[in-house]
Enzyme design. Structure first.
Site, short mmCIF file in Angstrom:
data_model
loop_
_atom_site.label_atom_id
_atom_site.label_comp_id
_atom_site.label_asym_id
_atom_site.label_seq_id
_atom_site.Cartn_x
_atom_site.Cartn_y
_atom_site.Cartn_z
CE1 TYR A 26 -8.88 -5.05 4.92
CE2 TYR A 26 -7.85 -3.68 6.58
CZ TYR A 26 -8.37 -4.90 6.19
OH TYR A 26 -8.37 -5.94 7.06
CG ASP B 189 -1.99 -1.09 1.06
OD1 ASP B 189 -1.67 -2.26 1.33
OD2 ASP B 189 -3.12 -0.80 0.64
#
Ligand SMILES: [Cu+2]
Length: 658
Positions: A399, A315
């Site tokens: 998320y 990420d």
């Protein structure tokens, strides 16, 4: 340029917390004007073509010596570091610009890498998939759907699985979902088995991979306030009141709070960073942590099915935590007397990108700081603990990650990651109970996965020359020296080299680490130090040969120590997106450099093994993971001994508050 001219609120010293310097600290992030000046410089120099994307423009941090010598009298030199990518050439470039001189100091073509995907590419990728004839045809054949207006296309990084296209093209492998209506939680209906592959350079769907047919899960489950029918009725207001304002002072991105002083940083890649953290001990301002940052993370999924097995998001390096940062809102994300800081980034086309309120700072009551009741005396002594919270939250498609730094009155520093948002979901056939995940609802499952984070802690305890000790608790063998068989002691091993330092947590020896300054002794003649206390952790369950692990060498050990090098910032290397791997910590530490009594960096990898449960659906209650840094012989006594009783306690004791 002052922070005021950058459109930022400057100092709120209404409550007399001391004079602000109003001189910018060398590590304050770039202002909007500075970002735009760099963009213009690159344009003026002919470096920007119609096919060029700006990946990031951030502060090029000055050398540490310059920062330590900063005396608040001379404005610090300002430089910027920019990453650009030319879609037409499939080339990545790095530039360093002097903002003061208005010149490009360096321009480098970085060969064979794919930099972080940009927010613009996320949006354009979705549009490309929705417009693709091949994708629409697959949707029609599988589901009889012709209207794509309710289809969600989440960009997912492509990784690298050894094929030629993984190295030769800029790719994404999105996951798709179908809403029932425009505000429905579409993640409840995964379009399992259909994965488009998109060339982000040409913004074309190069093929649609089909792995079978799964019906859409029949259920619907939402979390938005206007869609949850029976909300509980017994929640009364809880308000935090600080009638005299908070106890911190802010000047630009410099903060002082009680004895702490530090600088807040922010950039597109790492998001929130903390810099030049110092603590006033008596009359001395002592340096502790020069730089703290989240350097990388990876979320590998443990399901071998064809749709799921390529899922592993880096990420930080693939999406950019700063790029994905939220604008935070008072009373929703944060409670109390809040001070926000904006982030000034750039769109991929070089336009200014303002993330309003990207960083939140506030004080929190944190229970009891310390207490003692002496039964011979009338009044117990008790102090409330207060912590300063500096946080930001990023959304990476489904998320959410919250990044929370806490500073405490006793000199402790804590980092906590908060995991929330929506699980990455898949569809299963009716009556199937998946082995590699858990059912959330009929025909809807969440695959098992892990989240590995890596944090870089560049300590400067009372100066740059520090060492690291590994502390293991040893139980003494029974014998003459241990007649009652009760003895144990702490064994400190000072780490000599990078190879020595690679280690995992060990429950048997309650292993911790301690950063020390061997040249500075405390009141009992020991080197001053800070202990590193790990929290929850995991080891990876994928094989060391798994494709994602080749690119994530930082998960091979929980702890790494390196000598500080300004070019070594990211645990999986500068360009993990589609990388072939073996970069970052794994590569640097092969040199086995000495790490004793030098400018050390302590790297910590920590993993959260997520076995999903129905209660994580439709939206996950926050999960927490982090670590603590505690002074350990850094001070000569409890530095919070001087915290006064709370005003309410004093008022009660004097009897005026009945
Ligand atoms: Cu998870």
């Amino acid at each position: 340029m002052s922070a005021a001219s950058a459109g930022l609120e400057v100092v709120d010293l209404k409550y007399g917390l001391g004079e602000a310097s109003s001189m910018r600290h060398p590590l304050e992030p770039l202002s909007a004007e500075e970002v735009q000046k760099v963009v213009q410089l690159l344009r003026d120099e002919g470096r920007v073509r119609p096919s060029t994307r700006f990946i990031s423009v951030s502060l090029h941090e000055p050398p540490k010596g310059q920062v330590h010598a900063f005396d608040h009298n001379q404005p610090p030199p300002r430089k910027a570091f920019a990453i650009l990518f030319d879609n037409a050439q499939n080339f990545c470039y790095e530039a360093v610009a002097s903002i003061d001189a208005g010149t490009i100091e360096s321009w480098r073509h970085i060969t064979g890498v794919q930099p972080t995907m940009t927010i613009d590419e996320q949006v354009e990728c979705e549009q490309a998939v929705l417009a693709s004839t091949e994708f629409r045809d697959a949707l029609h054949r599988h589901y009889g759907i012709d209207d794509t207006s309710l289809v969600m296309v989440d960009i997912w990084s492509a990784g690298n699985y050894g094929s030629e296209e993984d190295s030769a093209r800029r790719l994404a492998r999105p996951l798709c979902f179908l809403r029932r209506d425009p505000t429905d939680n579409g993640y409840a209906r995964p379009i399992e088995g259909i994965r488009p592959v998109v060339d982000l350079n040409t913004m074309e769907v190069i093929r649609v991979e089909e792995f079978g047919h799964w019906p859409l899960p029949p259920g619907q489950c939402n979390y938005a306030a206007d869609r949850v029918p029976r909300q509980r009725q017994d929640v009364r207001p809880l308000e935090i009141s600080q009638p005299e304002g908070p106890s911190f002072a802010v000047d630009g991105y410099q903060v002082s709070w009680q004895n702490w002083r530090f600088v807040i940083g922010f950039n597109a890649r790492e998001g929130l960073t903390l810099h030049h953290l110092r603590y006033r001990d008596g009359d001395e301002e002592r340096s502790i942590l020069y730089r703290g940052s989240l350097t990388e993370m990876v979320v590998p999924y443990g399901d071998p099915s064809e749709t799921q097995r390529r899922k592993n998001a880096f990420d930080v390096g693939e999406y950019g935590m700063g790029m994905c940062a939220n604008s935070l809102e008072l009373g929703c994300d944060c409670l109390g007397s809040i001070r926000y800081f904006d982030a000034r980034l750039v769109t991929s086309r070089g336009e200014p990108l303002l993330v309003k309120n990207a960083i939140c700072m506030h004080e929190e009551d944190f229970g009891i700081l310390w207490k003692h009741t002496d039964r011979r005396l009338v009044t117990p002594e008790v102090r409330r603990s207060r912590r300063l919270v500096i946080s930001s939250i990023s959304t990476v498609e489904n998320y959410e990650y919250g990044f929370f730094w806490y500073l405490y009155q006793d000199g402790s520093i804590e980092f906590e990651l908060k995991l929330t948002g929506i699980l990455s979901l898949g569809a299963v056939h009716p009556h199937v109970s998946p082995k590699y995940g858990a059912l959330m609802a009929p025909q809807l499952y969440a695959p098992n996965h892990q989240h590995f984070f890596n944090v870089r802690l560049d300590f400067d305890l009372d100066g740059v020359k520090n060492s690291v000790q590994q502390i293991d608790v040893v139980a003494v063998e029974p014998g003459e020296m241990n007649p009652f068989e009760n003895a144990f002691y702490a064994q400190a091993t000072t780490l000599q080299s990078e190879s020595d330092a690679k280690a995992n947590l060990c429950l048997e020896s309650a292993r911790t680490w301690k950063v020390i300054n061997p040249a500075r002794l405390n009141g009992v003649g020991q080197p001053v130090g800070y202990r590193f206390l790990p929290g929850d952790n995991s080891v990876p369950y994928a094989s060391p040969n798994a494709w994602w692990r080749k690119r994530a060498g930082f998960v091979n050990h929980h702890v790494w120590v390196t000598p500080n090098h300004p070019d070594e910032r990211f645990a999986a290397g500068d360009y993990p997106n589609q990388s072939t791997g073996s970069d970052g910590l794994a590569r640097w530490t092969e040199a086995n450099r000495p790490v004793e009594s030098t400018d050390v960096v302590f790297w910590y990898t920590f993993g959260h093994t997520h076995l999903p449960r129905p209660e994580d659906y439709p939206v996950m209650p926050t999960a927490y993971i982090g670590f603590l840094l505690k002074p350990s012989g850094f001070f000569n006594l409890n530095p919070a001994n001087d915290v006064p009783p709370s005003q309410k306690a004093m008022a009660l004791a004097s009897g005026c508050c009945r």
